[in-house]
Design a protein around this motif. Structure first.
Motif, mmCIF file in Angstrom:
data_model
loop_
_atom_site.group_PDB
_atom_site.id
_atom_site.type_symbol
_atom_site.label_atom_id
_atom_site.label_comp_id
_atom_site.label_asym_id
_atom_site.label_seq_id
_atom_site.Cartn_x
_atom_site.Cartn_y
_atom_site.Cartn_z
ATOM 1 N N TRP A 12 -8.313 -3.866 -11.256
ATOM 2 C CA TRP A 12 -7.343 -3.014 -10.550
ATOM 3 C C TRP A 12 -6.077 -3.765 -10.150
ATOM 4 O O TRP A 12 -4.974 -3.326 -10.482
ATOM 5 N N PRO A 13 -6.148 -4.905 -9.477
ATOM 6 C CA PRO A 13 -4.908 -5.551 -9.041
ATOM 7 C C PRO A 13 -4.117 -6.209 -10.163
ATOM 8 O O PRO A 13 -2.915 -6.390 -10.038
ATOM 9 N N PHE A 14 -4.757 -6.561 -11.260
ATOM 10 C CA PHE A 14 -4.059 -7.316 -12.291
ATOM 11 C C PHE A 14 -3.680 -6.493 -13.521
ATOM 12 O O PHE A 14 -2.837 -6.923 -14.295
ATOM 13 N N VAL A 17 -2.424 -1.478 -11.555
ATOM 14 C CA VAL A 17 -1.267 -1.275 -10.682
ATOM 15 C C VAL A 17 0.025 -1.846 -11.272
ATOM 16 O O VAL A 17 1.041 -1.154 -11.270
ATOM 17 N N SER A 33 -1.069 4.687 -7.097
ATOM 18 C CA SER A 33 -1.993 3.552 -6.986
ATOM 19 C C SER A 33 -2.780 3.580 -5.678
ATOM 20 O O SER A 33 -3.964 3.230 -5.670
ATOM 21 N N ALA A 59 -7.761 -4.540 -2.283
ATOM 22 C CA ALA A 59 -7.277 -4.217 -3.621
ATOM 23 C C ALA A 59 -6.206 -3.139 -3.577
ATOM 24 O O ALA A 59 -5.234 -3.196 -4.324
ATOM 25 N N THR A 63 -2.258 -5.314 -3.345
ATOM 26 C CA THR A 63 -1.710 -5.198 -4.687
ATOM 27 C C THR A 63 -0.439 -4.364 -4.693
ATOM 28 O O THR A 63 0.545 -4.720 -5.348
ATOM 29 N N CYS A 67 3.261 -5.728 -5.725
ATOM 30 C CA CYS A 67 4.011 -5.113 -6.824
ATOM 31 C C CYS A 67 5.345 -4.557 -6.354
ATOM 32 O O CYS A 67 6.333 -4.618 -7.083
#
Length: 75
Positions: A12-14, A17, A33, A59, A63, A67
């Motif tokens: 999810w974070p990498f 999003v 997100s 998360a 994140t 971003c």
């Protein structure tokens, strides 16, 4: 915790999003997100090292904040 939950928590974070922030406008990608993170991420907690842990809450929020800082730094 199952292996699928672990994969989702770390993908999810990498993957998810940042892909949203590259394709959609910032305001819409933040909304999507956060909502989809709260709806679809599992209630799981992964201990990384020391006091640092990866949970559903981290998360979703960290994140999105990272971003926004990275992709919308002009504001």
């Amino acid at each position: 915790m199952t292996s699928l939950a672990t994969i989702v928590m770390f993908a999810w974070p990498f993957v998810v999003v940042p892909a949203l922030f590259m394709v959609l406008p910032t305001r819409l990608s933040v909304f999507i997100s956060v909502i989809f993170g709260w709806l679809f991420l599992p209630f799981a907690r992964v201990e990384l090292f020391g006091p640092i842990e990866m949970s559903k809450y981290a998360a979703c929020t960290l994140t999105v904040m990272g971003c926004v800082t990275l992709f919308d730094s002009a504001r």
